[in-house]
Design an enzyme around this catalytic site. Structure first.
Site, PDB file in Angstrom:
ATOM      1  N   GLU A  35      95.036  74.035  26.123  1.00  0.00           N
ATOM      2  CA  GLU A  35      93.743  74.430  25.580  1.00  0.00           C
ATOM      3  C   GLU A  35      93.862  75.921  25.265  1.00  0.00           C
ATOM      4  O   GLU A  35      94.258  76.696  26.130  1.00  0.00           O
ATOM      5  CB  GLU A  35      92.658  74.190  26.643  1.00  0.00           C
ATOM      6  CG  GLU A  35      91.290  74.440  26.106  1.00  0.00           C
ATOM      7  CD  GLU A  35      90.188  74.190  27.141  1.00  0.00           C
ATOM      8  OE1 GLU A  35      90.453  73.594  28.202  1.00  0.00           O
ATOM      9  OE2 GLU A  35      89.067  74.628  26.853  1.00  0.00           O
ATOM     10  N   ARG A 261     101.290  69.678  39.954  1.00  0.00           N
ATOM     11  CA  ARG A 261     101.290  71.030  39.383  1.00  0.00           C
ATOM     12  C   ARG A 261     102.354  71.859  40.062  1.00  0.00           C
ATOM     13  O   ARG A 261     102.644  71.662  41.245  1.00  0.00           O
ATOM     14  CB  ARG A 261      99.953  71.724  39.666  1.00  0.00           C
ATOM     15  CG  ARG A 261      98.770  71.133  38.992  1.00  0.00           C
ATOM     16  CD  ARG A 261      97.523  71.898  39.422  1.00  0.00           C
ATOM     17  NE  ARG A 261      97.269  73.026  38.549  1.00  0.00           N
ATOM     18  CZ  ARG A 261      96.646  72.928  37.389  1.00  0.00           C
ATOM     19  NH1 ARG A 261      96.217  71.767  36.962  1.00  0.00           N
ATOM     20  NH2 ARG A 261      96.444  73.989  36.655  1.00  0.00           N
ATOM     21  N   LYS A 271      94.030  79.603  34.757  1.00  0.00           N
ATOM     22  CA  LYS A 271      93.704  80.478  33.625  1.00  0.00           C
ATOM     23  C   LYS A 271      92.424  81.256  33.874  1.00  0.00           C
ATOM     24  O   LYS A 271      92.303  82.410  33.485  1.00  0.00           O
ATOM     25  CB  LYS A 271      93.567  79.648  32.341  1.00  0.00           C
ATOM     26  CG  LYS A 271      94.886  79.476  31.628  1.00  0.00           C
ATOM     27  CD  LYS A 271      94.697  78.834  30.271  1.00  0.00           C
ATOM     28  CE  LYS A 271      94.590  77.327  30.416  1.00  0.00           C
ATOM     29  NZ  LYS A 271      94.544  76.617  29.156  1.00  0.00           N
TER      30      LYS A 271
HETATM   31  P1  ATP Z   1      94.430  76.082  34.156  1.00  0.00           P
HETATM   32  O1  ATP Z   1      93.971  75.256  35.317  1.00  0.00           O
HETATM   33  O2  ATP Z   1      95.330  77.193  34.496  1.00  0.00           O
HETATM   34  O3  ATP Z   1      93.321  76.515  33.245  1.00  0.00           O
HETATM   35  P2  ATP Z   1      94.862  73.877  32.525  1.00  0.00           P
HETATM   36  O4  ATP Z   1      95.492  72.665  33.052  1.00  0.00           O
HETATM   37  O5  ATP Z   1      93.403  73.800  32.389  1.00  0.00           O
HETATM   38  O6  ATP Z   1      95.345  75.110  33.344  1.00  0.00           O
HETATM   39  P3  ATP Z   1      95.723  73.401  29.915  1.00  0.00           P
HETATM   40  O7  ATP Z   1      95.820  74.329  28.779  1.00  0.00           O
HETATM   41  O8  ATP Z   1      94.749  72.286  29.843  1.00  0.00           O
HETATM   42  O9  ATP Z   1      95.445  74.300  31.144  1.00  0.00           O
HETATM   43  O10 ATP Z   1      97.131  72.847  30.320  1.00  0.00           O
HETATM   44  C1  ATP Z   1      98.052  72.363  29.396  1.00  0.00           C
HETATM   45  C2  ATP Z   1      99.048  71.493  30.113  1.00  0.00           C
HETATM   46  O11 ATP Z   1      99.701  72.219  31.137  1.00  0.00           O
HETATM   47  C3  ATP Z   1      98.397  70.304  30.773  1.00  0.00           C
HETATM   48  O12 ATP Z   1      99.172  69.171  30.444  1.00  0.00           O
HETATM   49  C4  ATP Z   1      98.465  70.601  32.225  1.00  0.00           C
HETATM   50  O13 ATP Z   1      98.569  69.416  32.961  1.00  0.00           O
HETATM   51  C5  ATP Z   1      99.716  71.474  32.324  1.00  0.00           C
HETATM   52  N1  ATP Z   1      99.651  72.390  33.455  1.00  0.00           N
HETATM   53  C6  ATP Z   1      98.653  73.246  33.732  1.00  0.00           C
HETATM   54  N2  ATP Z   1      98.902  73.910  34.868  1.00  0.00           N
HETATM   55  C7  ATP Z   1     100.099  73.475  35.323  1.00  0.00           C
HETATM   56  C8  ATP Z   1     100.909  73.784  36.460  1.00  0.00           C
HETATM   57  N3  ATP Z   1     100.538  74.677  37.364  1.00  0.00           N
HETATM   58  N4  ATP Z   1     102.079  73.131  36.596  1.00  0.00           N
HETATM   59  C9  ATP Z   1     102.471  72.235  35.688  1.00  0.00           C
HETATM   60  N5  ATP Z   1     101.758  71.900  34.594  1.00  0.00           N
HETATM   61  C10 ATP Z   1     100.586  72.511  34.408  1.00  0.00           C
HETATM   62 MG    MG Z   2      93.312  71.491  31.489  1.00  0.00          MG
END
Ligand code: ATP
Ligand code: MG
Length: 566
Positions: A35, A261, A271
């Site tokens: 995102e 994760r 984020k």
């Molecule tokens: P955040 O919680 O930091 O905002 P998010 O999951 O909301 O992260 P996205 O942009 O939706 O951020 O994530 C894109 C991809 O990265 C998704 O497929 C998510 O599952 C993966 N992802 C996010 N954080 C991690 C992590 N700590 N380890 C592995 N994959 C991750």
């Molecule tokens: Mg997400």
């Protein structure tokens, strides 16, 4: 041989191989779906390396798709930074760059399809009512009074939602699934909401926006994604993911697979929290070298290869765990040990005057760029009458086992010669300000004809021919292994914040001197400063004023803890 052939296969590779063997898929397609509401962090980086790595290892394709369904929080700056980071990590998506917003038209058609099939309805309930009527884990939800509207009425209202006739929050489109489902995600989830908001790509065209769950799987299906790999928090969404695939005329059947994760100690990977650090100016920006963002790691001196190695070593887990931050540092050290050119820099200078060298002496000595790799060539170091050594490399009254410089003691100046300290000069307060030493003229080239042994070799730079550098020394950004955790011994009753655990000493700046060969260094260049660690030239550098980040010290706590995994 690919990585997956050397180590044992993880569960995702097993699924993929079974799908290829059974003929379910002839090729695989993976994706990374960020995102665009922040910069990528090290957890995202691991996910990128894994997805792109699977595509590479199995001869498939890797897509980058922006999940840009939320117009309010997304910005073009984030899109650009994410593209840069993904490519830098070596995950080449080629022409396969997509935006979920490209599918808005198709998604709208599919929402209409659900309405026509009696599988979706427009709900006028307020957000609060919807939340209240959802029930909870022990109690079923209540059906909305608007649940049984006719197809015609739903089509009409949904069309008018699209046309912008209603205000934000006045209506939503919901799937008609099961308000008593034990899975909360199946209790008539919202598919569309009204938002009169400007979208970074579609502008003001839309006044309704699809929800993440209604977008994600369908985008996967449109792109022909075979294995849609996401993190564990989406496990409970999988039945809904599948429900849409089953109930819509989608062109392919992607499969969602969840993994844990990636977390690192002393680090936050959310984020929202990273944005807070930036916006409240606890750090200098998203790419501050203390940040666990990809851009911060890059600026700090991390290489794509070191992060790829981290991703491999962390592996793919089914349960959440925290990895040791020192593993990341270990991966960088391993990589830079091989690649980084050696240079000398003195961080805490102490002047040494070599009394038997003339004022205008400038003796040139060769030093290999890499001790184990003559093919990487040499640089020239310049010895002058006045030089700097590290303060810690001189002791006035050294213990027996101290093999550096002391009164009457001889030491080797790396690449140049042997010197013996004769005299210690101090200021009125008794601080050592200068050492007077003599070189053995026979020792030029850093050895003597009599082959006598010198126990210590120290690094140095000329005090008159050098490059001044601002060195930024970094420590962990957080003091606690788990910055977000609640301290069990704290009974203050006050709710803690991860900000309470910020390390006030995470940045220290020192004025240092580097050898002349550093003059030609440019931002992004990485060096081993001999006996000190790995350093990277910062983009803040200006003509004649280098700024250098310490990427990681030489000491290796991780390598000592574990043997190199097979
Ligand atoms: P955040 O919680 O930091 O905002 P998010 O999951 O909301 O992260 P996205 O942009 O939706 O951020 O994530 C894109 C991809 O990265 C998704 O497929 C998510 O599952 C993966 N992802 C996010 N954080 C991690 C992590 N700590 N380890 C592995 N994959 C991750
Ligand atoms: Mg997400």
């Amino acid at each position: 041989m690919s990585d997956s052939e050397i180590r044992s296969k993880n569960f995702i590779e097993e699924i993929i191989e079974a799908d290829l063997a059974s003929g379910k898929h002839s090729t695989i397609v993976t994706r990374f779906p960020p995102e665009p509401n922040g910069y990528l962090h090290v957890g995202h980086a691991c996910s990128i390396c894994m997805n792109a790595g699977l595509a590479r290892d199995y001869g498939g394709r890797f897509h980058l798709r922006f999940d840009d369904t939320n117009p309010a929080r997304e910005e073009t700056e984030y899109v650009e930074s994410i593209k840069e980071d993904v490519l830098w990590l070596g995950a080449d998506y080629g022409e396969h760059l997509y935006f979920a917003s490209d599918y808005f038209e198709k998604l709208y058609d599919w929402a209409c399809h659900l309405i026509r099939e009696g599988n979706a309805y427009v709900d006028d309930s307020t957000g609060e009512d919807i939340r209240r009527m959802r029930g909870n884990l022990t109690e079923p939800g209540e059906e909305s009074p608007f649940r049984n509207r006719s197809v015609e009425e739903n089509m009409d209202l949904f069309g008018r939602m699209k046309a912008g006739e209603f205000g934000d929050g006045e209506k939503v489109l919901r799937a008609k699934i099961d308000m008593a489902s034990p899975n909360m995600n199946m209790r008539d989830p919202i598919l569309y909401r009204i938002a009169h908001a400007h979208h970074h790509r579609t502008g003001d065209k839309w006044s309704i926006y699809p929800m993440y769950d209604f977008t994600h799987g369908q985008s996967d299906a449109i792109e022909g994604i075979t294995h849609s790999i996401c993190t564990l928090e989406f496990e409970d969404h999988r039945p809904l993911y599948n429900w849409f695939i089953e109930n819509l005329p989608v062109p392919s059947n992607p499969r969602q697979i969840e993994f844990a994760r990636v977390n690192l100690s002393y680090t936050v990977t959310s984020k929202r929290k990273l944005r807070q650090l930036v916006e409240e100016k606890h750090v200098k920006g998203w790419d501050d070298p203390r940040m666990p963002t990809v851009s911060g790691l890059r600026r700090r001196g991390y290489t794509p290869e070191s992060i790829q190695e981290l991703a491999l070593r962390v592996g793919v887990a089914k349960r959440n765990k925290v990895n040791d931050l020192s593993l990341l540092e270990y991966c960088l050290r391993q990589d830079l040990e091989e690649k980084a050119f050696r240079r000398m820099a003195v961080l805490n200078p102490l002047k040494v005057v070599i009394t038997n060298l003339p004022e205008d002496a400038a003796e040139i000595y060769p030093g290999p760029n890499h001790p184990g790799k003559p093919e990487l060539g040499e640089r020239e170091v310049v010895l002058t009458r006045e030089i700097y050594i590290e303060q810690e490399d001189f002791m006035e009254d050294p213990p027996k086992k101290y093999f550096r410089l002391g009164p009457g003691r001889e030491v080797r100046l790396r690449y140049a010669c042997y010197i013996t300290a004769n005299e210690v000069i101090k200021d009125e307060a008794g601080n050592i300000t200068e050492i007077r030493a003599e070189m053995d003229p026979e020792s030029r080239g850093a050895s003597t004809p009599d082959g006598r042994r010198v126990r210590g070799t120290i690094h140095w730079v000329s005090a008159t021919r050098n490059v001044p550098i601002e060195v930024r020394l970094y420590e962990n950004l957080f003091l606690k292994e788990d910055p977000e955790g609640v301290d069990p011994s704290d009974n203050s009753g006050k709710e803690g914040s991860f900000l309470d655990n910020l390390n006030p000493h995470s940045l220290e700046v020192v004025q240092a001197y580097g050898e002349p060969a550093l003059e030609s260094a440019v931002a992004g260049d990485r060096f081993q400063f001999e006996r000190k660690g790995y350093y990277c030239i910062d983009p803040d550098s200006m003509e004649g004023a280098l700024v250098v980040n310490r990427a990681v010290g030489l000491r290796d706590s991780w390598g000592k803890k574990v043997a190199r995994p097979k």
